[in-house]
Design a protein around this motif. Structure first.
Motif, PDB file in Angstrom:
ATOM      1  N   ARG A  11       0.669  -1.054  -0.105  1.00 56.39           N
ATOM      2  CA  ARG A  11       0.031  -0.071   0.068  1.00 56.39           C
ATOM      3  C   ARG A  11       0.898   1.185  -0.068  1.00 56.39           C
ATOM      4  O   ARG A  11       0.733   2.120  -0.803  1.00 56.39           O
ATOM      5  N   PHE A  12       1.904   1.262   0.939  1.00 52.19           N
ATOM      6  CA  PHE A  12       2.430   2.680   1.180  1.00 52.19           C
ATOM      7  C   PHE A  12       3.732   2.547   0.001  1.00 52.19           C
ATOM      8  O   PHE A  12       4.278   3.857  -0.198  1.00 52.19           O
ATOM      9  N   VAL A  13       4.269   1.492  -0.709  1.00 50.85           N
ATOM     10  CA  VAL A  13       5.499   1.544  -1.388  1.00 50.85           C
ATOM     11  C   VAL A  13       4.763   2.410  -2.714  1.00 50.85           C
ATOM     12  O   VAL A  13       5.613   2.981  -3.389  1.00 50.85           O
ATOM     13  N   LYS A  14       3.487   2.097  -3.258  1.00 55.40           N
ATOM     14  CA  LYS A  14       3.105   2.502  -4.211  1.00 55.40           C
ATOM     15  C   LYS A  14       2.742   4.024  -3.918  1.00 55.40           C
ATOM     16  O   LYS A  14       2.734   5.049  -4.988  1.00 55.40           O
ATOM     17  N   GLU A  15       2.170   4.035  -2.893  1.00 55.17           N
ATOM     18  CA  GLU A  15       1.944   5.812  -2.438  1.00 55.17           C
ATOM     19  C   GLU A  15       3.115   6.500  -2.434  1.00 55.17           C
ATOM     20  O   GLU A  15       2.956   7.523  -2.897  1.00 55.17           O
ATOM     21  N   GLU A  16       3.951   6.105  -1.529  1.00 57.81           N
ATOM     22  CA  GLU A  16       5.335   6.930  -1.628  1.00 57.81           C
ATOM     23  C   GLU A  16       5.996   7.173  -2.704  1.00 57.81           C
ATOM     24  O   GLU A  16       6.395   8.201  -3.109  1.00 57.81           O
ATOM     25  N   GLY A  17       6.688   5.928  -3.435  1.00 58.51           N
ATOM     26  CA  GLY A  17       7.151   5.890  -4.571  1.00 58.51           C
ATOM     27  C   GLY A  17       8.441   6.491  -4.600  1.00 58.51           C
ATOM     28  O   GLY A  17       8.749   7.173  -3.416  1.00 58.51           O
ATOM     29  N   GLY A  18       9.175   6.462  -5.676  1.00 59.79           N
ATOM     30  CA  GLY A  18      10.563   7.292  -5.516  1.00 59.79           C
ATOM     31  C   GLY A  18      11.406   7.023  -4.470  1.00 59.79           C
ATOM     32  O   GLY A  18      11.577   5.668  -4.171  1.00 59.79           O
ATOM     33  N   LYS A  19      12.278   7.711  -4.217  1.00 61.38           N
ATOM     34  CA  LYS A  19      13.199   7.427  -2.989  1.00 61.38           C
ATOM     35  C   LYS A  19      12.360   7.013  -1.719  1.00 61.38           C
ATOM     36  O   LYS A  19      13.252   6.603  -0.867  1.00 61.38           O
ATOM     37  N   ASN A  20      11.342   7.490  -1.619  1.00 53.26           N
ATOM     38  CA  ASN A  20      10.729   7.100  -0.339  1.00 53.26           C
ATOM     39  C   ASN A  20      10.244   5.515  -0.323  1.00 53.26           C
ATOM     40  O   ASN A  20       9.895   5.078   0.911  1.00 53.26           O
ATOM     41  N   ALA A  21      10.225   4.901  -1.486  1.00 55.29           N
ATOM     42  CA  ALA A  21      10.059   3.519  -1.310  1.00 55.29           C
ATOM     43  C   ALA A  21      11.119   2.883  -0.685  1.00 55.29           C
ATOM     44  O   ALA A  21      10.898   1.773   0.097  1.00 55.29           O
ATOM     45  N   ASP A  22      12.399   3.276  -0.722  1.00 56.88           N
ATOM     46  CA  ASP A  22      13.532   2.586   0.084  1.00 56.88           C
ATOM     47  C   ASP A  22      13.127   2.890   1.632  1.00 56.88           C
ATOM     48  O   ASP A  22      13.247   1.779   2.545  1.00 56.88           O
ATOM     49  N   ALA A  23      12.665   3.968   2.111  1.00 56.03           N
ATOM     50  CA  ALA A  23      12.144   4.306   3.569  1.00 56.03           C
ATOM     51  C   ALA A  23      11.069   3.264   3.761  1.00 56.03           C
ATOM     52  O   ALA A  23      11.099   2.564   4.892  1.00 56.03           O
ATOM     53  N   VAL A  24      10.122   3.067   3.074  1.00 58.19           N
ATOM     54  CA  VAL A  24       9.027   1.988   3.444  1.00 58.19           C
ATOM     55  C   VAL A  24       9.542   0.631   3.656  1.00 58.19           C
ATOM     56  O   VAL A  24       9.168  -0.246   4.522  1.00 58.19           O
ATOM     57  N   TYR A  25      10.538   0.133   2.635  1.00 55.66           N
ATOM     58  CA  TYR A  25      11.121  -1.110   2.757  1.00 55.66           C
ATOM     59  C   TYR A  25      11.945  -1.287   4.032  1.00 55.66           C
ATOM     60  O   TYR A  25      11.793  -2.245   4.754  1.00 55.66           O
ATOM     61  N   SER A  26      12.860  -0.289   4.164  1.00 58.65           N
ATOM     62  CA  SER A  26      13.699  -0.360   5.430  1.00 58.65           C
ATOM     63  C   SER A  26      12.717  -0.377   6.747  1.00 58.65           C
ATOM     64  O   SER A  26      13.127  -0.969   7.501  1.00 58.65           O
ATOM     65  N   THR A  27      11.871   0.689   6.765  1.00 60.70           N
ATOM     66  CA  THR A  27      10.914   0.848   8.173  1.00 60.70           C
ATOM     67  C   THR A  27      10.152  -0.731   8.128  1.00 60.70           C
ATOM     68  O   THR A  27      10.063  -1.210   9.135  1.00 60.70           O
ATOM     69  N   SER A  28       9.791  -1.482   7.302  1.00 58.78           N
ATOM     70  CA  SER A  28       9.013  -2.401   7.292  1.00 58.78           C
ATOM     71  C   SER A  28      10.052  -3.650   7.498  1.00 58.78           C
ATOM     72  O   SER A  28       9.775  -4.577   8.719  1.00 58.78           O
TER      73      SER A  28
END
Length: 285
Positions: free
Chosen positions: A73-90
């Motif tokens: 849900r959030f990796v699609k919403e954040e996208g771009g560089k923030n996708a890495d933040a979603v991944y690492s936070t998860s």
């Protein structure tokens, strides 16, 4: 003029075939293990296998707490560089929570094993706690493979884990008993009274090796925990725990009814559970 939708449909069909084939093949191979289990174990012994695996079905909902779905849900919403933040936070969230849950199981293993009638086989539960930890942490790298449309690696790693599990089960349950007297190394280390335990050890070996294959992807992340993002993800994910429990209850609670609510001694109930579990597995085909 080429139709852009045609390429999308072709890719969708291709990836669906890979994911579907790996899932079906994995279920079929695991289905064949029922033949081995029912040949090696008495009904009550196979009842232990069915009982503990049914409990892990409930516990994996707690160990993952919807974080895999929240990741999508959030990796699609954040996208771009923030996708890495979603991944690492998860990933960081699941690593921390898995260590916490495993520690709690170890800490309270005496009352847990007593409630489950495994006072003398506590290591069954401890092994499966570690399996749950590996599987929970691996959930996000698997989700990342799907998000990045790396279907073939996803399928390869899944099938690799299944192959290791099946190979280890066949080794411990069939090869070792047959050759223990003729191969000194097997005779020295193989423990015939641990036959049920080897089922869970095989699962632990498979989960650990799958985690090892996914580890390079895990090590690529920048260790960055976004607490604000984590709060949003957990707020989104917590209702999924209820949904997950509903599915687990529908599929797995029958084993616990047989174990705890039939008006027989626990030994008789475990025997009935083993017979029921074998029939249930055979019916899946």
């Amino acid at each position: 003029m080429s139709n852009p939708l045609s390429g999308i449909w072709k890719r969708l069909a291709s990836e669906t075939a890979v994911y579907g084939l790996s899932s079906i093949l994995g279920r079929l191979l695991n289905y064949l293990l029922v033949i081995v289990y029912t040949d090696v174990f008495l009904p009550a012994e196979y009842g232990v296998v069915g009982d503990i695996y049914s409990m892990t079905g409930f516990l994996i909902v707690i160990f993952t707490y919807g974080m895999e779905t929240a990741f999508f849900r959030f990796v699609k919403e954040e996208g771009g560089k923030n996708a890495d933040a979603v991944y690492s936070t998860s990933v960081i969230s699941l690593v921390a929570s898995s260590l916490l849950f495993i520690s709690l199981i170890w800490l309270f293993i005496d009352p847990i094993s007593s409630a489950m009638y495994y006072e003398d086989q506590q290591y069954y539960l401890l092994i499966m706690a570690m399996v749950l930890g590996f599987d929970a942490i691996s959930a996000i790298p698997f989700a990342k493979l799907r998000y990045e449309q790396r279907a073939f690696k996803f399928a390869f790693v899944r099938l690799f884990g299944i192959a290791i599990n099946i190979g280890a089960v066949l080794f411990f349950l069939l090869f070792c008993p047959a050759y223990a007297d003729s191969i000194p190394a097997i005779k020295k280390y193989f423990e015939p009274e641990m036959m049920i335990g080897y089922v869970f050890i095989s699962n632990l070996l498979a989960s650990a090796l799958v985690f090892a294959l996914l580890l390079p992807d895990l090590l690529k992340i920048q260790l960055r925990f976004d607490s604000a993002l984590w709060k949003k993800m957990t707020h989104y994910a917590w209702p999924l725990i209820i949904v997950g429990f509903a599915g687990s209850i529908n599929e797995l609670l029958d084993r616990q009814f047989i174990k705890y609510y039939l008006n027989n001694p626990i030994e008789v109930n475990m025997e009935k559970l083993g017979i029921y579990n074998a029939c249930y597995k055979l019916s899946i085909l």
